[in-house]
Design an enzyme around this catalytic site. Structure first.
Site, PDB file in Angstrom:
ATOM      1  N   CYS A   1       0.836  -1.208   0.000  1.00 24.37           N
ATOM      2  CA  CYS A   1       0.000   0.000   0.000  1.00 24.37           C
ATOM      3  C   CYS A   1       0.876   1.265   0.000  1.00 24.37           C
ATOM      4  O   CYS A   1       2.084   1.193   0.285  1.00 24.37           O
ATOM      5  CB  CYS A   1      -0.965  -0.013   1.193  1.00 24.37           C
TER       6      CYS A   1
ATOM      7  N   CYS B   1       2.747   1.951   3.240  1.00 27.77           N
ATOM      8  CA  CYS B   1       3.879   1.021   3.408  1.00 27.77           C
ATOM      9  C   CYS B   1       5.052   1.461   2.530  1.00 27.77           C
ATOM     10  O   CYS B   1       6.219   1.374   2.941  1.00 27.77           O
ATOM     11  CB  CYS B   1       3.461  -0.402   3.063  1.00 27.77           C
TER      12      CYS B   1
ATOM     13  N   ASP C   1       0.170  15.436   5.742  1.00 25.19           N
ATOM     14  CA  ASP C   1      -0.837  15.020   4.764  1.00 25.19           C
ATOM     15  C   ASP C   1      -0.610  15.798   3.460  1.00 25.19           C
ATOM     16  O   ASP C   1      -0.305  16.992   3.473  1.00 25.19           O
ATOM     17  CB  ASP C   1      -2.241  15.297   5.318  1.00 25.19           C
TER      18      ASP C   1
ATOM     19  N   HIS D   1       1.953  -2.864   8.729  1.00 19.78           N
ATOM     20  CA  HIS D   1       0.653  -2.663   8.085  1.00 19.78           C
ATOM     21  C   HIS D   1      -0.494  -3.220   8.927  1.00 19.78           C
ATOM     22  O   HIS D   1      -0.502  -4.402   9.283  1.00 19.78           O
ATOM     23  CB  HIS D   1       0.633  -3.323   6.701  1.00 19.78           C
TER      24      HIS D   1
ATOM     25  N   ASN E   1     -10.536   7.591  10.040  1.00 18.27           N
ATOM     26  CA  ASN E   1     -11.647   7.131   9.213  1.00 18.27           C
ATOM     27  C   ASN E   1     -11.530   5.620   9.099  1.00 18.27           C
ATOM     28  O   ASN E   1     -10.445   5.102   8.815  1.00 18.27           O
ATOM     29  CB  ASN E   1     -11.594   7.789   7.834  1.00 18.27           C
TER      30      ASN E   1
ATOM     31  N   HIS F   1      -4.513   1.691   5.263  1.00 22.24           N
ATOM     32  CA  HIS F   1      -3.425   1.464   6.217  1.00 22.24           C
ATOM     33  C   HIS F   1      -3.758   2.399   7.366  1.00 22.24           C
ATOM     34  O   HIS F   1      -3.847   3.624   7.160  1.00 22.24           O
ATOM     35  CB  HIS F   1      -2.075   1.819   5.572  1.00 22.24           C
TER      36      HIS F   1
ATOM     37  N   HIS G   1      -4.365   5.054   9.925  1.00 21.76           N
ATOM     38  CA  HIS G   1      -3.718   6.348  10.133  1.00 21.76           C
ATOM     39  C   HIS G   1      -4.639   7.252  10.934  1.00 21.76           C
ATOM     40  O   HIS G   1      -5.855   7.181  10.804  1.00 21.76           O
ATOM     41  CB  HIS G   1      -3.332   7.016   8.809  1.00 21.76           C
TER      42      HIS G   1
ATOM     43  N   HIS H   1      -5.428  11.235  11.647  1.00 25.84           N
ATOM     44  CA  HIS H   1      -5.241  12.614  11.208  1.00 25.84           C
ATOM     45  C   HIS H   1      -5.106  13.467  12.450  1.00 25.84           C
ATOM     46  O   HIS H   1      -6.017  13.507  13.291  1.00 25.84           O
ATOM     47  CB  HIS H   1      -6.461  13.106  10.418  1.00 25.84           C
TER      48      HIS H   1
HETATM   49  P1  DGP Z   1      -8.404   8.817   4.639  1.00 24.42           P
HETATM   50  O1  DGP Z   1      -9.594   9.326   3.874  1.00 24.42           O
HETATM   51  O2  DGP Z   1      -8.630   8.886   6.122  1.00 24.42           O
HETATM   52  O3  DGP Z   1      -7.957   7.456   4.173  1.00 24.42           O
HETATM   53  O4  DGP Z   1      -7.252   9.850   4.356  1.00 24.42           O
HETATM   54  C1  DGP Z   1      -6.140   9.577   3.574  1.00 24.42           C
HETATM   55  C2  DGP Z   1      -5.269  10.803   3.596  1.00 24.42           C
HETATM   56  O5  DGP Z   1      -4.017  10.458   3.036  1.00 24.42           O
HETATM   57  C3  DGP Z   1      -5.794  11.984   2.810  1.00 24.42           C
HETATM   58  O6  DGP Z   1      -6.002  13.089   3.700  1.00 24.42           O
HETATM   59  C4  DGP Z   1      -4.722  12.314   1.795  1.00 24.42           C
HETATM   60  C5  DGP Z   1      -3.528  11.558   2.319  1.00 24.42           C
HETATM   61  N1  DGP Z   1      -2.675  11.005   1.294  1.00 24.42           N
HETATM   62  C6  DGP Z   1      -3.044  10.192   0.286  1.00 24.42           C
HETATM   63  N2  DGP Z   1      -1.967   9.816  -0.439  1.00 24.42           N
HETATM   64  C7  DGP Z   1      -0.902  10.413   0.153  1.00 24.42           C
HETATM   65  C8  DGP Z   1       0.495  10.403  -0.133  1.00 24.42           C
HETATM   66  O7  DGP Z   1       0.991   9.758  -1.062  1.00 24.42           O
HETATM   67  N3  DGP Z   1       1.289  11.133   0.679  1.00 24.42           N
HETATM   68  C9  DGP Z   1       0.780  11.846   1.739  1.00 24.42           C
HETATM   69  N4  DGP Z   1       1.649  12.538   2.493  1.00 24.42           N
HETATM   70  N5  DGP Z   1      -0.526  11.859   2.041  1.00 24.42           N
HETATM   71  C10 DGP Z   1      -1.353  11.156   1.244  1.00 24.42           C
END
Ligand code: DGP
Length: 117
Positions: free
Chosen positions: A2, A5, A28, A44, A82, A93, A95, A97
């Site tokens: 993912c 990862c 983010d 993971h 979420n 994966h 996370h 916020h």
């Molecule tokens: P969620 O909807 O909770 O799965 O939020 C995923 C978050 O991950 C979203 O706010 C944007 C962030 N995101 C997605 N791809 C990447 C990435 O490649 N790098 C970073 N730094 N953030 C990412």
């Protein structure tokens, strides 16, 4: 593998805030607040529903340290995860916020509007 990862492995770039052996905090890509950091376990785990309490204990301490490092421990912040499709989890994966750096909006809805979500 993912995307988070791949970030852990260094195969994708990220703007790292801090890390230790087990956890990583990075900015983010699409910030929704002046400070918007994602905090993840390096191993993971798909989502909060699947995480074990030992990992969560470490993640809690690490998150508190990150909040302090960013100067949010006294001013306040919001912590969100979420979970799954209805929770709008895009990256599968686990996370959290961490949002802060200003007064965050929070609408208290005491009416029927939640039915429209
Ligand atoms: P969620 O909807 O909770 O799965 O939020 C995923 C978050 O991950 C979203 O706010 C944007 C962030 N995101 C997605 N791809 C990447 C990435 O490649 N790098 C970073 N730094 N953030 C990412």
């Amino acid at each position: 593998m993912c995307i988070f990862c791949k970030i852990v492995e260094g195969e994708l770039p990220s703007n790292k805030i801090d890390e230790n052996d087990d956890f990583l905090a990075f900015n983010d890509l699409y910030p929704k607040a002046p400070i918007h950091v994602l905090i993840i376990p390096k191993a993971h785990v798909e989502c909060f529903q699947d995480v074990n309490p030992t990992v969560m204990a470490g993640l809690t301490t690490f998150t508190q340290q990150i909040a302090k490092k960013l100067g949010l421990d006294k001013s306040g912040y919001r912590l969100i995860t979420n979970n799954g499709d209805d929770g709008a989890q895009e990256v599968k994966h686990l996370h959290f916020h961490l949002l802060g750096g200003g007064k965050l909006n929070w609408t208290h809805q005491h009416d029927e509007s939640h039915k429209n979500m």
